[in-house]
Design a protein around this motif. Structure first.
Motif, PDB file in Angstrom:
ATOM      1  N   ILE A  41       0.785  -1.032   0.016  1.00  0.00           N
ATOM      2  CA  ILE A  41       0.103   0.072   0.022  1.00  0.00           C
ATOM      3  C   ILE A  41       0.778   1.277  -0.070  1.00  0.00           C
ATOM      4  N   ARG A  42       0.726   2.206  -0.856  1.00  0.00           N
ATOM      5  CA  ARG A  42       1.289   3.446  -1.005  1.00  0.00           C
ATOM      6  C   ARG A  42       0.762   4.451  -0.428  1.00  0.00           C
ATOM      7  N   ASN A  43       1.616   5.360   0.368  1.00  0.00           N
ATOM      8  CA  ASN A  43       1.464   6.358   1.228  1.00  0.00           C
ATOM      9  C   ASN A  43       0.930   5.766   2.894  1.00  0.00           C
TER      10      ASN A  43
ATOM     11  N   ASN B  17      -8.405   4.207  -1.552  1.00  0.00           N
ATOM     12  CA  ASN B  17      -8.109   5.310  -2.296  1.00  0.00           C
ATOM     13  C   ASN B  17      -8.919   6.630  -1.602  1.00  0.00           C
ATOM     14  N   SER B  18     -10.059   6.484  -0.745  1.00  0.00           N
ATOM     15  CA  SER B  18     -10.716   7.569  -0.285  1.00  0.00           C
ATOM     16  C   SER B  18     -10.008   8.032   0.847  1.00  0.00           C
TER      17      SER B  18
ATOM     18  N   ILE C  25      -1.076  -1.373  -4.393  1.00  0.00           N
ATOM     19  CA  ILE C  25      -0.061  -1.522  -5.301  1.00  0.00           C
ATOM     20  C   ILE C  25      -0.297  -2.846  -5.984  1.00  0.00           C
ATOM     21  N   ASP C  26      -0.260  -2.939  -7.335  1.00  0.00           N
ATOM     22  CA  ASP C  26      -0.074  -4.236  -8.107  1.00  0.00           C
ATOM     23  C   ASP C  26       1.209  -4.621  -8.578  1.00  0.00           C
TER      24      ASP C  26
ATOM     25  N   VAL D 194      -5.754   1.489   7.664  1.00  0.00           N
ATOM     26  CA  VAL D 194      -5.625   0.506   6.725  1.00  0.00           C
ATOM     27  C   VAL D 194      -6.269  -0.809   7.464  1.00  0.00           C
ATOM     28  N   LYS D 195      -5.984  -0.994   8.467  1.00  0.00           N
ATOM     29  CA  LYS D 195      -6.560  -2.126   9.379  1.00  0.00           C
ATOM     30  C   LYS D 195      -8.134  -2.293   9.517  1.00  0.00           C
TER      31      LYS D 195
END
Length: 186
Positions: A5-7, A55-56, A62-63, A17-18
């Protein structure tokens, strides 16, 4: 399974994120800066919901492998500069190469071609942001800040600070509106 995950640059980011993972029914085994380990492989619908939720919040799933590697480089530098209590005796190139198991020249060329700046420049930017943070707290002397951030002398720190910010450290401290940049914006 690992997700990148970016940022994701701080403890609050890890909590956010969790929370997003749990919203889509994914229970993480481990959440670290820029990386999540899951026990199970998520369903496609879960990944899509997670992508939208992240994104929100300003994060990005990241792929591709090169982006993952660049994010790992950034994460290593952020951890080294902001979350390691004492300076490391090894060179930055050795630390990154060792942690990511790649030749430093390859990592450096990849980072520069995608980010438009060198790893060293990114490292300096992170160090100066850490110096700004410590100056704002006003708890340490400039000598202590220089030591804690891995500068060999106060003069070297002061010169690099002025070169990057355009201000002396004392002029920065005197500013009322503090000019710090959020880590995710670097």
């Amino acid at each position: 399974m690992k997700l990148y995950i970016r940022n994701m640059v701080c403890s609050r980011c890890k909590m956010a994120v969790k929370s997003e993972l749990e919203k889509v029914g994914l229970i993480p085994e481990q959440v670290e800066l820029g990386e999540v380990t899951l026990n199970a492989i998520p369903e496609r619908e879960q990944l899509e919901q997670l992508r939208k939720g992240l994104n929100s919040l300003g994060f990005e799933l990241i792929d591709d492998q090169k982006s993952k590697l660049i994010e790992k480089i950034k994460t290593q530098i952020i951890e080294l500069v902001h979350y390691t209590p004492t300076p490391q005796p090894l060179k930055l190139s050795a630390i990154i190469s060792d942690k990511l198991h790649h030749d430093y020249t390859y990592l450096s060329n990849l980072f520069s071609s995608v980010e438009g700046q060198t790893i060293e420049k990114y490292h300096i930017t992170q160090k100066i942001e850490r110096v700004k943070e410590l100056l704002v707290y006003n708890e340490l002397t400039l000598s202590e800040i220089a030591y804690q951030t891995g500068y060999s002398s106060v003069a070297y720190l002061s010169n690099q600070f002025k070169q990057v910010t355009g201000l002396t450290t004392s002029a920065f401290k005197a500013l009322k509106g503090i000019k710090r940049t959020n880590l995710e914006n670097l």
